[in-house]
Design a protein around this motif. Structure first.
Motif, PDB file in Angstrom:
ATOM      1  N   LEU A 192       0.947  -0.981  -0.039  1.00 51.47           N
ATOM      2  CA  LEU A 192       0.338  -0.190  -0.102  1.00 51.47           C
ATOM      3  C   LEU A 192       0.742   1.514   0.087  1.00 51.47           C
ATOM      4  CD1 LEU A 192      -3.503   0.482   0.636  1.00 51.47           C
ATOM      5  CD2 LEU A 192      -2.431   1.205   2.747  1.00 51.47           C
ATOM      6  N   THR A 193       0.253   1.927  -0.755  1.00 48.87           N
ATOM      7  CA  THR A 193       0.847   3.697  -0.771  1.00 48.87           C
ATOM      8  C   THR A 193       0.720   4.362   0.263  1.00 48.87           C
ATOM      9  OG1 THR A 193       0.348   4.513  -2.694  1.00 48.87           O
ATOM     10  CG2 THR A 193       1.945   2.524  -3.292  1.00 48.87           C
ATOM     11  N   LEU A 194       1.352   5.845   0.196  1.00 48.81           N
ATOM     12  CA  LEU A 194      -0.032   6.657   0.779  1.00 48.81           C
ATOM     13  C   LEU A 194      -0.448   7.011  -0.135  1.00 48.81           C
ATOM     14  CD1 LEU A 194       0.808   8.366   3.155  1.00 48.81           C
ATOM     15  CD2 LEU A 194       2.661   9.769   2.118  1.00 48.81           C
ATOM     16  N   HIS A 195      -0.060   7.239  -1.342  1.00 50.04           N
ATOM     17  CA  HIS A 195      -1.608   7.735  -2.526  1.00 50.04           C
ATOM     18  C   HIS A 195      -2.484   7.048  -2.125  1.00 50.04           C
ATOM     19  CE1 HIS A 195       1.158  10.473  -5.604  1.00 50.04           C
ATOM     20  NE2 HIS A 195       0.706  10.997  -4.245  1.00 50.04           N
ATOM     21  N   ASP A 196      -2.707   5.932  -2.157  1.00 53.87           N
ATOM     22  CA  ASP A 196      -3.499   4.421  -2.350  1.00 53.87           C
ATOM     23  C   ASP A 196      -4.451   4.763  -0.465  1.00 53.87           C
ATOM     24  OD1 ASP A 196      -2.155   3.264  -4.148  1.00 53.87           O
ATOM     25  OD2 ASP A 196      -1.559   2.067  -2.927  1.00 53.87           O
ATOM     26  N   LEU A 197      -3.509   5.063   0.246  1.00 50.58           N
ATOM     27  CA  LEU A 197      -4.279   5.403   1.635  1.00 50.58           C
ATOM     28  C   LEU A 197      -4.803   6.798   1.895  1.00 50.58           C
ATOM     29  CD1 LEU A 197      -4.901   4.465   4.624  1.00 50.58           C
ATOM     30  CD2 LEU A 197      -2.533   6.078   5.383  1.00 50.58           C
ATOM     31  N   VAL A 198      -4.412   7.598   1.061  1.00 52.91           N
ATOM     32  CA  VAL A 198      -5.348   8.926   0.599  1.00 52.91           C
ATOM     33  C   VAL A 198      -6.376   8.735   0.235  1.00 52.91           C
ATOM     34  CG1 VAL A 198      -4.979  11.496   0.347  1.00 52.91           C
ATOM     35  CG2 VAL A 198      -3.332  10.339   1.602  1.00 52.91           C
ATOM     36  N   ALA A 199      -6.340   7.835  -0.987  1.00 52.08           N
ATOM     37  CA  ALA A 199      -7.581   8.215  -1.809  1.00 52.08           C
ATOM     38  C   ALA A 199      -8.736   7.523  -1.338  1.00 52.08           C
ATOM     39  CB  ALA A 199      -7.326   7.248  -2.959  1.00 52.08           C
ATOM     40  N   SER A 200      -8.299   6.252  -0.261  1.00 50.00           N
ATOM     41  CA  SER A 200      -9.314   5.450  -0.125  1.00 50.00           C
ATOM     42  C   SER A 200      -9.858   6.704   1.183  1.00 50.00           C
ATOM     43  CB  SER A 200      -8.256   4.277   1.100  1.00 50.00           C
ATOM     44  OG  SER A 200      -8.016   3.414   0.496  1.00 50.00           O
ATOM     45  N   ALA A 201      -8.925   7.268   1.876  1.00 51.17           N
ATOM     46  CA  ALA A 201     -10.053   7.870   3.145  1.00 51.17           C
ATOM     47  C   ALA A 201     -10.496   9.271   2.875  1.00 51.17           C
ATOM     48  CB  ALA A 201      -8.555   8.710   4.637  1.00 51.17           C
TER      49      ALA A 201
ATOM     50  N   LEU B 124     -11.407   9.608  -0.755  1.00 52.32           N
ATOM     51  CA  LEU B 124     -11.744   9.359  -1.993  1.00 52.32           C
ATOM     52  C   LEU B 124     -11.875   9.764  -3.126  1.00 52.32           C
ATOM     53  CD1 LEU B 124     -16.295   9.232  -0.897  1.00 52.32           C
ATOM     54  CD2 LEU B 124     -14.210   7.213  -1.381  1.00 52.32           C
ATOM     55  N   ARG B 125      -9.935  10.638  -3.595  1.00 50.47           N
ATOM     56  CA  ARG B 125      -9.971  10.901  -4.555  1.00 50.47           C
ATOM     57  C   ARG B 125      -8.606  10.678  -4.684  1.00 50.47           C
ATOM     58  NH1 ARG B 125      -7.353  15.223  -4.048  1.00 50.47           N
ATOM     59  NH2 ARG B 125      -6.901  16.486  -1.979  1.00 50.47           N
ATOM     60  N   ARG B 126      -7.773  10.950  -5.524  1.00 47.24           N
ATOM     61  CA  ARG B 126      -6.703  10.422  -5.995  1.00 47.24           C
ATOM     62  C   ARG B 126      -6.059  11.827  -5.522  1.00 47.24           C
ATOM     63  NH1 ARG B 126      -3.960   5.647  -4.813  1.00 47.24           N
ATOM     64  NH2 ARG B 126      -2.572   5.766  -6.348  1.00 47.24           N
ATOM     65  N   PRO B 127      -4.559  11.892  -4.779  1.00 51.24           N
ATOM     66  CA  PRO B 127      -3.721  13.100  -4.672  1.00 51.24           C
ATOM     67  C   PRO B 127      -2.993  12.560  -5.716  1.00 51.24           C
ATOM     68  CG  PRO B 127      -3.416  11.234  -3.307  1.00 51.24           C
ATOM     69  CD  PRO B 127      -4.316  10.535  -3.706  1.00 51.24           C
ATOM     70  N   ASN B 128      -2.051  14.566  -6.251  1.00 52.90           N
ATOM     71  CA  ASN B 128      -1.139  14.041  -6.873  1.00 52.90           C
ATOM     72  C   ASN B 128       0.094  14.209  -6.243  1.00 52.90           C
ATOM     73  OD1 ASN B 128      -0.723  16.919  -6.631  1.00 52.90           O
ATOM     74  ND2 ASN B 128      -2.241  17.477  -7.250  1.00 52.90           N
ATOM     75  N   ASP B 129       1.121  14.334  -6.644  1.00 50.55           N
ATOM     76  CA  ASP B 129       2.600  13.979  -6.452  1.00 50.55           C
ATOM     77  C   ASP B 129       2.742  15.437  -5.039  1.00 50.55           C
ATOM     78  OD1 ASP B 129       3.085  11.847  -6.418  1.00 50.55           O
ATOM     79  OD2 ASP B 129       4.677  11.996  -8.155  1.00 50.55           O
ATOM     80  N   ALA B 130       2.344  16.391  -5.903  1.00 52.84           N
ATOM     81  CA  ALA B 130       2.570  18.459  -4.755  1.00 52.84           C
ATOM     82  C   ALA B 130       1.750  17.965  -3.844  1.00 52.84           C
ATOM     83  CB  ALA B 130       2.498  18.994  -5.867  1.00 52.84           C
ATOM     84  N   GLU B 131       0.656  17.256  -3.564  1.00 55.12           N
ATOM     85  CA  GLU B 131      -0.271  17.230  -2.211  1.00 55.12           C
ATOM     86  C   GLU B 131       1.206  15.864  -1.529  1.00 55.12           C
ATOM     87  OE1 GLU B 131      -4.990  17.811  -3.227  1.00 55.12           O
ATOM     88  OE2 GLU B 131      -3.763  15.640  -4.193  1.00 55.12           O
ATOM     89  N   CYS B 132       0.951  15.170  -1.565  1.00 58.43           N
ATOM     90  CA  CYS B 132       1.766  13.598  -1.105  1.00 58.43           C
ATOM     91  C   CYS B 132       2.600  13.098  -2.164  1.00 58.43           C
ATOM     92  CB  CYS B 132       0.502  13.518  -0.263  1.00 58.43           C
ATOM     93  SG  CYS B 132      -0.015  12.716  -0.538  1.00 58.43           S
TER      94      CYS B 132
END
Length: 82
Positions: free
Chosen positions: A2-11, A13-21
């Protein structure tokens, strides 16, 4: 893994970009702040005798990259940033 992007997206409901995290792997999840490994995630659970929210600051001090919480914890410790 699991990646940080996956975790944020799950919490959120949107996919973050690399500038956000940054899209970094999360090496593990812990519910005991004393066992947190650097880069890992701490899950703050409220139990009958202890409340994990009281240990969020300790988890970050031990290297947690992120904490999963149900409320904003009261702590003097600074919060982690991406």
């Amino acid at each position: 893994m699991l990646t940080l992007h996956d975790l944020v997206a799950s919490a959120t409901l949107r996919r973050p970009n690399d500038a956000e995290c940054p899209n970094r792997a999360i090496p593990g999840f812990w519910v005991d702040s004393r066992q947190v490994q650097p880069g890992g995630a701490f899950i703050a659970l409220k139990g009958e005798q202890q409340d994990g929210h009281d240990f969020v600051g300790d988890a970050f001090a031990r290297g947690a990259r992120v904490a999963l919480v149900s409320r904003w914890p009261q702590t003097e410790q600074p919060y982690a940033r991406w």
